[in-house]
Design a protein around this motif. Sequence first.
Motif, mmCIF file in Angstrom:
data_model
loop_
_atom_site.group_PDB
_atom_site.id
_atom_site.type_symbol
_atom_site.label_atom_id
_atom_site.label_comp_id
_atom_site.label_asym_id
_atom_site.label_seq_id
_atom_site.Cartn_x
_atom_site.Cartn_y
_atom_site.Cartn_z
ATOM 1 N N ASN A 4 -25.966 -32.261 5.087
ATOM 2 C CA ASN A 4 -25.644 -33.378 5.971
ATOM 3 C C ASN A 4 -24.235 -33.869 5.678
ATOM 4 N N VAL A 6 -21.215 -36.374 5.802
ATOM 5 C CA VAL A 6 -21.002 -37.808 5.965
ATOM 6 C C VAL A 6 -20.024 -38.038 7.110
ATOM 7 N N THR A 7 -20.366 -38.996 7.990
ATOM 8 C CA THR A 7 -19.512 -39.283 9.143
ATOM 9 C C THR A 7 -18.949 -40.700 9.052
ATOM 10 N N LYS A 9 -19.535 -42.942 11.155
ATOM 11 C CA LYS A 9 -20.646 -43.843 11.489
ATOM 12 C C LYS A 9 -21.445 -44.228 10.252
ATOM 13 N N ASP A 10 -21.622 -43.281 9.308
ATOM 14 C CA ASP A 10 -22.352 -43.581 8.065
ATOM 15 C C ASP A 10 -21.610 -44.639 7.246
ATOM 16 N N ILE A 11 -20.288 -44.495 7.158
ATOM 17 C CA ILE A 11 -19.487 -45.471 6.406
ATOM 18 C C ILE A 11 -19.532 -46.832 7.089
ATOM 19 N N ARG A 13 -21.900 -48.018 9.003
ATOM 20 C CA ARG A 13 -23.233 -48.604 8.836
ATOM 21 C C ARG A 13 -23.385 -49.222 7.454
ATOM 22 N N GLU A 14 -22.884 -48.533 6.442
ATOM 23 C CA GLU A 14 -22.993 -49.006 5.055
ATOM 24 C C GLU A 14 -22.221 -50.307 4.842
ATOM 25 N N LEU A 47 -18.724 -41.229 -1.151
ATOM 26 C CA LEU A 47 -19.641 -40.405 -0.354
ATOM 27 C C LEU A 47 -19.083 -39.013 -0.061
ATOM 28 N N TYR A 49 -16.536 -38.158 1.841
ATOM 29 C CA TYR A 49 -16.297 -38.011 3.279
ATOM 30 C C TYR A 49 -15.159 -37.036 3.534
#
Length: 349
Positions: A4, A6-7, A9-11, A13-14, A47, A49
């Motif tokens: 998976n 990391v995008t 969007k993940d950052i 959201r966090e 993460l 990224y």
Amino acid sequence: MKYNQVTIKDIARELGISPSTVSRALKDHPDISPQTKKAVNELAEKLNYQPNIVALSLRQSKTNTLGVIIPELVHFFFSTVISGIEDVAYSAGYNVIITQSNESLQREKTDIKALFNSRVDGMLISVSRETSSFEHIESILAKGVPMVFFDRVYENANSSTVIVDDLSGAKEATQHLIDQGCTRIAHLEGPPNLGITKQRLEGYIQALNDNKMPVQKDLIVSCPLGTIEEGKIAAEQLLKMPNRPDAIFATNDPAAMGAMQAIKEAGLKIPQDIAVVGFSNWFFSSLLEPPLTSVDQPGFEMGQEAAKLLIRQIEFKSKDNEDPAPETKVLKTRLIVRDSSLKKGKPKK
């Protein structure tokens, strides 16, 4: 385990911020506060990224990546070519994806499709020994992908090529054997569809003609794979002749190595009974007993020149949306004289 990536969007959201804010923070946009930039970059590093290269290429129409197709990675010559390609590519800000056809036309077709789908900016190709039709290459050229061919080339009017002067190299090797006093010089011929095979055969023939020596077809033996095994079998065939050769010029070093094995097993001496010369100057050539005389090819320089031509083509096209005029670079070979070809009392040149 599923991978998976990391995008943005993940950052986002966090941290509880918008993806666009994350994107601008990563690009050091002046509208984003230093605190937000610090938080975004620290989390991105934590993460691991990495930007999505494919997505970026769709927006930018450029990946700064070169695709390379070579026949074999284990081939010493091609490993030096790769080093030359990488030397130029990385200095110019390009990454390199390397594939090998493993001397298979089908693998070559698969590799060229994979590189195209990876959106490389251009391709550097040395064709396989099975390649005699070029529809798969033409279909990619028709899509506007810049290509440069090296060593084993597809000769067409629209592509640049980098080659060595195989004819002169072969001629010099054969002349060297003539200068050693050899009068019956055999040639182990390579894959029939490759231009380099034809050039090396022509150089051998020219040297014989220049010295008014007959070209004897029974002294030219095919080694279509150019392997050690084939070289040995070919030499065994030559040794069975009533009037055996007193020298062998092989299309490459593996074939020459196989010939040396056959000569030794027959109880003959190298070079006193039969002198041997190869082509390519593989890394093991100087380690054989006796060390093998061979024609050295400037692999590193070939890789450098091929990469320069391709990058020039890519950047010219991105600027003017046109291809530059194709070029052909011809590099000189050098005969490395060792003990396998030196008759007793003949000094090295």
